[in-house]
Write an enzyme that holds these catalytic residues in place. Structure first.
Site, short mmCIF file in Angstrom:
data_model
loop_
_atom_site.label_atom_id
_atom_site.label_comp_id
_atom_site.label_asym_id
_atom_site.label_seq_id
_atom_site.Cartn_x
_atom_site.Cartn_y
_atom_site.Cartn_z
N LYS A 175 5.25 22.80 -15.03
CA LYS A 175 4.79 21.61 -14.53
C LYS A 175 4.43 21.56 -13.17
CE LYS A 175 3.47 16.70 -15.04
NZ LYS A 175 3.46 15.42 -15.74
N ASN A 227 -2.45 17.85 -20.97
CA ASN A 227 -2.73 16.95 -21.82
C ASN A 227 -3.10 17.77 -23.26
OD1 ASN A 227 -2.72 14.57 -20.60
ND2 ASN A 227 -4.50 14.85 -19.60
N HIS A 271 5.24 8.00 -27.83
CA HIS A 271 4.19 8.80 -27.12
C HIS A 271 4.25 10.22 -27.49
CE1 HIS A 271 1.72 10.45 -24.24
NE2 HIS A 271 2.39 11.19 -23.68
N HIS A 275 -2.78 15.45 -26.46
CA HIS A 275 -2.71 13.93 -25.84
C HIS A 275 -4.10 13.29 -26.23
CE1 HIS A 275 0.58 15.57 -23.68
NE2 HIS A 275 0.81 14.22 -23.04
N ARG A 291 -5.04 20.77 -14.31
CA ARG A 291 -4.14 19.87 -14.76
C ARG A 291 -4.41 19.28 -16.27
NH1 ARG A 291 -0.51 15.44 -11.19
NH2 ARG A 291 0.51 14.76 -13.19
N HIS A 344 -3.26 9.81 -27.95
CA HIS A 344 -3.53 8.41 -27.44
C HIS A 344 -4.13 7.84 -28.19
CE1 HIS A 344 -3.10 9.96 -22.82
NE2 HIS A 344 -1.76 9.82 -23.58
N GLU A 358 -5.93 16.53 -10.98
CA GLU A 358 -6.76 16.83 -12.07
C GLU A 358 -8.15 17.19 -11.86
OE1 GLU A 358 -4.79 15.19 -15.77
OE2 GLU A 358 -6.77 15.05 -16.46
N GLU A 360 6.70 17.17 -25.77
CA GLU A 360 6.25 17.53 -24.41
C GLU A 360 6.65 18.96 -24.17
OE1 GLU A 360 3.82 16.02 -23.21
OE2 GLU A 360 4.02 13.91 -23.41
N LYS A 400 1.99 11.05 -11.66
CA LYS A 400 0.90 10.17 -12.34
C LYS A 400 1.68 8.95 -12.68
CE LYS A 400 -2.40 13.23 -14.88
NZ LYS A 400 -2.79 13.67 -16.36
N ARG A 451 0.52 -1.19 0.08
CA ARG A 451 -0.06 -0.13 -0.03
C ARG A 451 0.78 1.29 -0.28
NH1 ARG A 451 -3.14 -3.04 4.00
NH2 ARG A 451 -4.72 -4.15 2.66
P1 NAD Z 1 10.39 5.05 -23.25
O1 NAD Z 1 10.27 4.97 -21.54
O2 NAD Z 1 9.79 4.01 -23.76
O3 NAD Z 1 11.83 5.46 -23.34
C1 NAD Z 1 12.13 5.73 -24.80
C2 NAD Z 1 13.12 4.65 -25.33
O4 NAD Z 1 14.56 5.15 -24.94
C3 NAD Z 1 13.13 3.34 -24.58
O5 NAD Z 1 13.59 2.32 -25.71
C4 NAD Z 1 14.37 3.20 -23.74
O6 NAD Z 1 14.81 1.96 -23.28
C5 NAD Z 1 15.35 4.26 -24.23
N1 NAD Z 1 15.91 5.06 -23.42
C6 NAD Z 1 15.86 5.42 -22.34
N2 NAD Z 1 16.60 6.32 -21.92
C7 NAD Z 1 17.80 6.19 -22.64
C8 NAD Z 1 19.02 6.96 -22.65
N3 NAD Z 1 19.57 7.69 -21.80
N4 NAD Z 1 20.09 6.39 -23.72
C9 NAD Z 1 19.50 5.55 -24.95
N5 NAD Z 1 17.98 4.88 -24.57
C10 NAD Z 1 17.40 5.39 -23.62
O7 NAD Z 1 9.56 6.51 -23.37
P2 NAD Z 1 9.42 7.72 -23.12
O8 NAD Z 1 9.22 8.74 -24.02
O9 NAD Z 1 10.54 8.24 -22.01
O10 NAD Z 1 8.00 7.72 -21.96
C11 NAD Z 1 6.90 7.44 -22.60
C12 NAD Z 1 5.91 6.95 -21.55
O11 NAD Z 1 5.56 8.00 -20.75
C13 NAD Z 1 4.73 6.59 -22.32
O12 NAD Z 1 4.11 5.42 -21.71
C14 NAD Z 1 3.69 7.70 -21.70
O13 NAD Z 1 2.35 7.40 -21.43
C15 NAD Z 1 4.29 7.97 -20.35
N6 NAD Z 1 4.10 9.44 -19.93
C16 NAD Z 1 3.56 9.60 -18.75
C17 NAD Z 1 3.60 10.97 -18.10
C18 NAD Z 1 3.24 11.06 -16.73
O14 NAD Z 1 2.78 12.19 -16.30
N7 NAD Z 1 3.07 10.19 -15.87
C19 NAD Z 1 3.68 12.15 -18.94
C20 NAD Z 1 4.04 11.89 -20.23
C21 NAD Z 1 4.04 10.50 -20.65
N1 GLY Z 2 1.25 14.43 -18.63
C1 GLY Z 2 0.25 15.13 -18.09
C2 GLY Z 2 0.26 15.08 -16.45
O1 GLY Z 2 1.10 15.01 -16.02
O2 GLY Z 2 -0.68 15.60 -16.07
#
Ligand code: NAD
Ligand code: GLY
Length: 373
Positions: A234, A252, A272, A255, A248, A259, A244, A192, A150, A128
């Site tokens: 942010k 998006n 993404h 998005h 917030r 999405h 949100e 982003e 998130k 938890r």
């Molecule tokens: P990802 O985590 O898939 O990373 C992208 C690629 O880069 C992967 O293949 C990873 O292994 C590689 N990689 C990472 N760091 C590296 C480095 N330093 N050198 C070489 N390769 C590297 O993708 P992302 O774009 O980082 O994240 C996308 C995800 O984030 C989605 O699932 C999305 O929904 C989520 N997201 C969440 C929020 C949130 O607020 N929580 C906001 C935006 C996006």
């Molecule tokens: N990436 C959108 C949020 O964090 O609200």
């Protein structure tokens, strides 16, 4: 806290009362023991990474953490958005339970947004709630996903639909790790960053336009400014509306369409950030059709998104009824209410609004923005 003075990190604080935390931004932070001082004490830490990032940075992080915990374990998840699932999440729980990890075990997310979102969700759910720290290694994760709490996994019927709000204890943005990032991933992160301009800060949008070549060339001072300003914006939004309830949602922008593209093509086909880039084009065009913003301004934004190396033409998701497919995918969006899709729209440059739009207008925008390949 002045924690990082010895290593001169920039510091942005997310103000959330007793859940407030710092984002530290500087080159070289990941491998420095000082970066992790003052975090909740415990006997053990589990680093969650993936099979791509682990070989690059796991050893350095393990060394930096060695003085802080009696045991530092690691688990490497398969790499890719398509693995952001229950099955992969269970690999983290398997390790935590098999190793007898307790409530004071700290999870470290070492990777991009996929690793960060899954580690955060695991931290929210294990016993938890256990502490976790974000060590984002993609530009996208440094400017967005590691900040704000998130956490989620995907469901075949919708992206990030299963998750929790759960804040990390700290975010460590080491700018050096961006040097190993593939160019396509760098562009995804730029999406982003660009997003923050239209919704909150037109001066920042001007700055991004002027500094796009430096950002794409990974000049440290340009990247440092972009990460800091993005995190500041942010932090202000999340500090005002953590869960949100309203504001917030502006984060998006792009998005809702994005999405739909990701889910419609199958997770992992488009990145993404690519979905967000193209989604911003569609959301800006929808804003224009609703009379909220001028066509010239929209075209300026489209040029910037294209110059960042992002797609500005959407994929066809259904040869028979493409716009209908976009609409049905977007009805699963978390912002949808009673089946009505809510879009983040630009209500005059620099200001965002969240509202519905007639299906006919959305269809026009999708039709004008997609081509058969
Ligand atoms: P990802 O985590 O898939 O990373 C992208 C690629 O880069 C992967 O293949 C990873 O292994 C590689 N990689 C990472 N760091 C590296 C480095 N330093 N050198 C070489 N390769 C590297 O993708 P992302 O774009 O980082 O994240 C996308 C995800 O984030 C989605 O699932 C999305 O929904 C989520 N997201 C969440 C929020 C949130 O607020 N929580 C906001 C935006 C996006
Ligand atoms: N990436 C959108 C949020 O964090 O609200």
């Amino acid at each position: 806290m002045n924690l990082m003075n010895p290593i001169q990190a920039e510091q942005v604080t997310i103000e959330l009362g007793e859940r407030s935390y710092d984002i530290l931004i500087a080159p070289g932070l990941l491998g420095r023991s000082e970066s992790y001082e003052g975090l909740p004490a415990g006997r053990s830490a589990l680093i969650v990474t993936n099979t791509t990032v682990g070989p690059l940075y796991l050893e350095a992080l393990q060394r930096a953490l060695a003085g802080h915990y009696a045991s530092v374990r690691a688990v490497a998840l398969p790499d890719g958005e398509q693995y952001k699932t229950w099955e992969t999440l269970n690999l983290i729980f398997d390790d935590l339970l098999a190793s007898g990890s307790d409530r004071k075990t700290t999870l470290y997310a070492l990777g991009g947004g996929v690793v960060g979102d899954m580690t955060g969700f695991a931290a929210a759910a294990y016993m938890r709630g256990v502490p976790f720290v974000q060590v984002p290694t993609t530009l996208l994760a440094q400017v967005d996903s590691s900040v704000g709490g998130k956490t989620a996994i995907n469901h075949p019927l919708g992206k990030n639909m299963i998750g929790a709000f759960y804040q990390p204890q700290r975010v460590i943005c080491d700018l050096d790790v961006l040097n190993t990032l593939p160019a396509r991933e760098l562009s995804a992160g730029l999406a982003e960053i660009i997003k923050y301009g239209p919704i909150a800060d037109l001066q920042f949008l001007d700055w991004i336009e002027a500094n796009l070549p430096a950002l794409r060339a990974r000049e440290p001072s340009a990247l440092g400014h972009a990460v800091r300003r993005s995190c500041e914006i942010k932090a202000a939004v999340v500090g005002a509306d953590e869960r949100e309830a309203g504001l917030r949602a502006i984060l998006n922008f792009g998005h809702t369409f994005g999405h739909a593209i990701e889910a419609g093509l199958g997770y992992g086909e488009w990145l993404h950030g690519e979905g967000v880039g193209c989604g911003m084009v569609m959301a800006a065009r929808l804003s224009q059709r609703l009379g909220l913003v001028e066509a010239d301004w929209v075209e300026r934004l489209v040029r910037l998104i294209a110059a960042a190396g992002l797609p500005v033409v959407g994929p066809v998701l259904d040869a028979q009824d493409n716009a209908g497919r976009y609409l049905s995918l977007m009805r699963v969006d978390k912002k949808a209410e009673a089946g009505e899709i809510k879009f983040v729209l630009i209500d005059g440059p620099g200001r965002a609004t969240v509202r519905g739009a007639p299906d006919a207008l959305v269809r026009e925008v999708v039709d004008a923005s997609c081509v058969v390949v």
